[in-house]
Design an enzyme around this catalytic site. Structure first.
Site, PDB file in Angstrom:
ATOM      1  N   LYS A 183       8.505  -3.676   5.373  1.00 15.87           N
ATOM      2  CA  LYS A 183       8.306  -4.144   4.020  1.00 15.87           C
ATOM      3  C   LYS A 183       7.554  -3.141   3.161  1.00 15.87           C
ATOM      4  CE  LYS A 183       7.506  -8.598   6.002  1.00 15.87           C
ATOM      5  NZ  LYS A 183       6.473  -9.570   6.350  1.00 15.87           N
ATOM      6  N   GLY A 184       6.768  -2.289   3.814  1.00 16.07           N
ATOM      7  CA  GLY A 184       5.781  -1.461   3.099  1.00 16.07           C
ATOM      8  C   GLY A 184       6.307  -0.664   1.931  1.00 16.07           C
ATOM      9  N   GLU A 216       9.794   5.940   2.732  1.00 20.95           N
ATOM     10  CA  GLU A 216       8.753   5.315   3.561  1.00 20.95           C
ATOM     11  C   GLU A 216       7.460   5.189   2.768  1.00 20.95           C
ATOM     12  OE1 GLU A 216       7.602   3.622   5.737  1.00 20.95           O
ATOM     13  OE2 GLU A 216       8.040   4.170   7.788  1.00 20.95           O
ATOM     14  N   ASP A 217       6.641   4.224   3.150  1.00 14.95           N
ATOM     15  CA  ASP A 217       5.337   4.109   2.513  1.00 14.95           C
ATOM     16  C   ASP A 217       4.373   5.140   3.081  1.00 14.95           C
ATOM     17  OD1 ASP A 217       5.288   2.872   5.010  1.00 14.95           O
ATOM     18  OD2 ASP A 217       4.329   1.022   4.326  1.00 14.95           O
ATOM     19  N   ASP A 236       2.072   7.939   9.775  1.00 18.13           N
ATOM     20  CA  ASP A 236       0.816   8.087  10.523  1.00 18.13           C
ATOM     21  C   ASP A 236       1.114   8.900  11.777  1.00 18.13           C
ATOM     22  OD1 ASP A 236      -1.655   7.816  11.706  1.00 18.13           O
ATOM     23  OD2 ASP A 236      -1.552   5.658  11.984  1.00 18.13           O
ATOM     24  N   LYS A 252      -0.468  11.020   6.703  1.00 20.81           N
ATOM     25  CA  LYS A 252      -1.690  11.400   7.427  1.00 20.81           C
ATOM     26  C   LYS A 252      -1.358  12.651   8.218  1.00 20.81           C
ATOM     27  CE  LYS A 252      -3.288   6.612   7.708  1.00 20.81           C
ATOM     28  NZ  LYS A 252      -3.528   5.441   8.588  1.00 20.81           N
ATOM     29  N   PHE A 280      -7.532   3.870   7.535  1.00 19.16           N
ATOM     30  CA  PHE A 280      -6.569   2.795   7.319  1.00 19.16           C
ATOM     31  C   PHE A 280      -6.645   2.334   5.865  1.00 19.16           C
ATOM     32  CE2 PHE A 280      -4.608  -1.360   7.508  1.00 19.16           C
ATOM     33  CZ  PHE A 280      -3.494  -1.085   8.297  1.00 19.16           C
ATOM     34  N   ASP A 330      -0.071  -3.133   3.966  1.00 15.21           N
ATOM     35  CA  ASP A 330      -0.790  -4.353   4.315  1.00 15.21           C
ATOM     36  C   ASP A 330      -1.795  -4.146   5.434  1.00 15.21           C
ATOM     37  OD1 ASP A 330       1.301  -3.956   6.340  1.00 15.21           O
ATOM     38  OD2 ASP A 330       0.666  -5.920   7.095  1.00 15.21           O
TER      39      ASP A 330
HETATM   40  P1  IMP Z   1       3.602   5.488  12.431  1.00 14.28           P
HETATM   41  O1  IMP Z   1       4.774   5.048  13.269  1.00 14.28           O
HETATM   42  O2  IMP Z   1       2.352   5.660  13.248  1.00 14.28           O
HETATM   43  O3  IMP Z   1       3.913   6.734  11.615  1.00 14.28           O
HETATM   44  O4  IMP Z   1       3.239   4.312  11.451  1.00 14.28           O
HETATM   45  C1  IMP Z   1       4.034   4.006  10.367  1.00 14.28           C
HETATM   46  C2  IMP Z   1       3.882   2.563   9.943  1.00 14.28           C
HETATM   47  O5  IMP Z   1       2.609   2.026  10.329  1.00 14.28           O
HETATM   48  C3  IMP Z   1       3.953   2.467   8.434  1.00 14.28           C
HETATM   49  O6  IMP Z   1       5.279   2.249   7.986  1.00 14.28           O
HETATM   50  C4  IMP Z   1       3.030   1.309   8.136  1.00 14.28           C
HETATM   51  O7  IMP Z   1       3.726   0.071   8.217  1.00 14.28           O
HETATM   52  C5  IMP Z   1       2.007   1.348   9.239  1.00 14.28           C
HETATM   53  N1  IMP Z   1       0.781   2.077   8.829  1.00 14.28           N
HETATM   54  C6  IMP Z   1       0.361   3.297   9.264  1.00 14.28           C
HETATM   55  N2  IMP Z   1      -0.803   3.649   8.704  1.00 14.28           N
HETATM   56  C7  IMP Z   1      -1.126   2.624   7.857  1.00 14.28           C
HETATM   57  C8  IMP Z   1      -2.243   2.408   6.960  1.00 14.28           C
HETATM   58  O8  IMP Z   1      -3.173   3.204   6.791  1.00 14.28           O
HETATM   59  N3  IMP Z   1      -2.217   1.216   6.277  1.00 14.28           N
HETATM   60  C9  IMP Z   1      -1.211   0.299   6.404  1.00 14.28           C
HETATM   61  N4  IMP Z   1      -0.165   0.472   7.226  1.00 14.28           N
HETATM   62  C10 IMP Z   1      -0.117   1.632   7.950  1.00 14.28           C
HETATM   63 MG    MG Z   2       2.698  -2.507   8.207  1.00 12.12          MG
END
Ligand code: IMP
Ligand code: MG
Length: 187
Positions: A47-48, A103-104, A107, A135, A156, A163
């Site tokens: 949803k982000g 993408e939002d 990480d 990040k 975070f 969210d």
């Molecule tokens: P990744 O797979 O670790 O890159 O994480 C990506 C997903 O984790 C994003 O699409 C978000 O839904 C969530 N996410 C990662 N970091 C944050 C944050 O700082 N705040 C909120 N959601 C996050």
């Molecule tokens: Mg999320």
């Protein structure tokens, strides 16, 4: 931002709504220049990304089409596990299409890496990433983000689509939560 607008659970505003809009205008200009004359398909990751995608698309000065995927990653609410579950697949085939994955936040990069492999297998003409937040340095494997927005520290964040436990997505700025707002489910 006027203090009265600040949500009571927010400790600090990291990025204001105005800064976000200025960044999006720059990204949209780049995208408009790069995709002129091509049929562009935006794929948003729910949803982000829905807030970002809505503003980004309206700043792109080209006809675009939309599709969405919804994914959830197993793990705690603040760290992704890399095991991605597809909750909603694409509505249409992307073979031969110019695809921009919206993408939002990236990480660990595990979610976007999974999606890249999944979409690449469907034979798009091109496939690039636009992520509003990044990040940098947190990714286990190197990731080529063609349109990165803000590089942020490994904290975070919530707001502007992002969210914590499904809350705070509608904040118009990016904030950091007060420790008390995490409750028992601390990051
Ligand atoms: P990744 O797979 O670790 O890159 O994480 C990506 C997903 O984790 C994003 O699409 C978000 O839904 C969530 N996410 C990662 N970091 C944050 C944050 O700082 N705040 C909120 N959601 C996050
Ligand atoms: Mg999320």
């Amino acid at each position: 931002m006027h203090p009265v607008d600040l949500h009571e659970d927010i400790e600090e505003v990291l990025i204001s709504g105005d800064e976000i809009q200025a960044k999006i205008a720059g990204l949209a200009k780049q995208i408009t220049d790069d995709y002129r004359g091509k049929d562009l398909l935006l794929i948003g990751v729910l949803k982000g990304a829905f807030v970002f995608m809505s503003d980004l698309a309206r700043s792109i000065q080209l006809p675009v089409e939309f599709d969405f995927m919804a994914v959830s990653s197993y793990g705690s609410s603040t760290k992704s596990s890399g095991v991605v579950r597809i909750l909603k697949d694409l509505d249409y085939e992307i073979t031969g299409r110019h695809v921009l994955l919206v993408e939002d936040i990236i990480d660990s990069g595990l979610t976007i890496n999974y999606l890249l492999r999944y979409l690449e297998a469907r034979g798009p003409a091109s496939l690039e990433i636009c992520s509003l937040f990044w990040k940098k340095g947190e990714q286990a494997v190197p990731l080529d983000v063609r349109y990165p927005g803000f590089e942020i520290p490994p904290v975070f964040i919530v707001g502007y689509g992002l969210d914590f436990a499904e809350k705070y997505r509608n904040l118009p700025y990016i904030g950091v939560l007060k420790p008390a707002a995490y409750g028992a489910d601390s990051p």
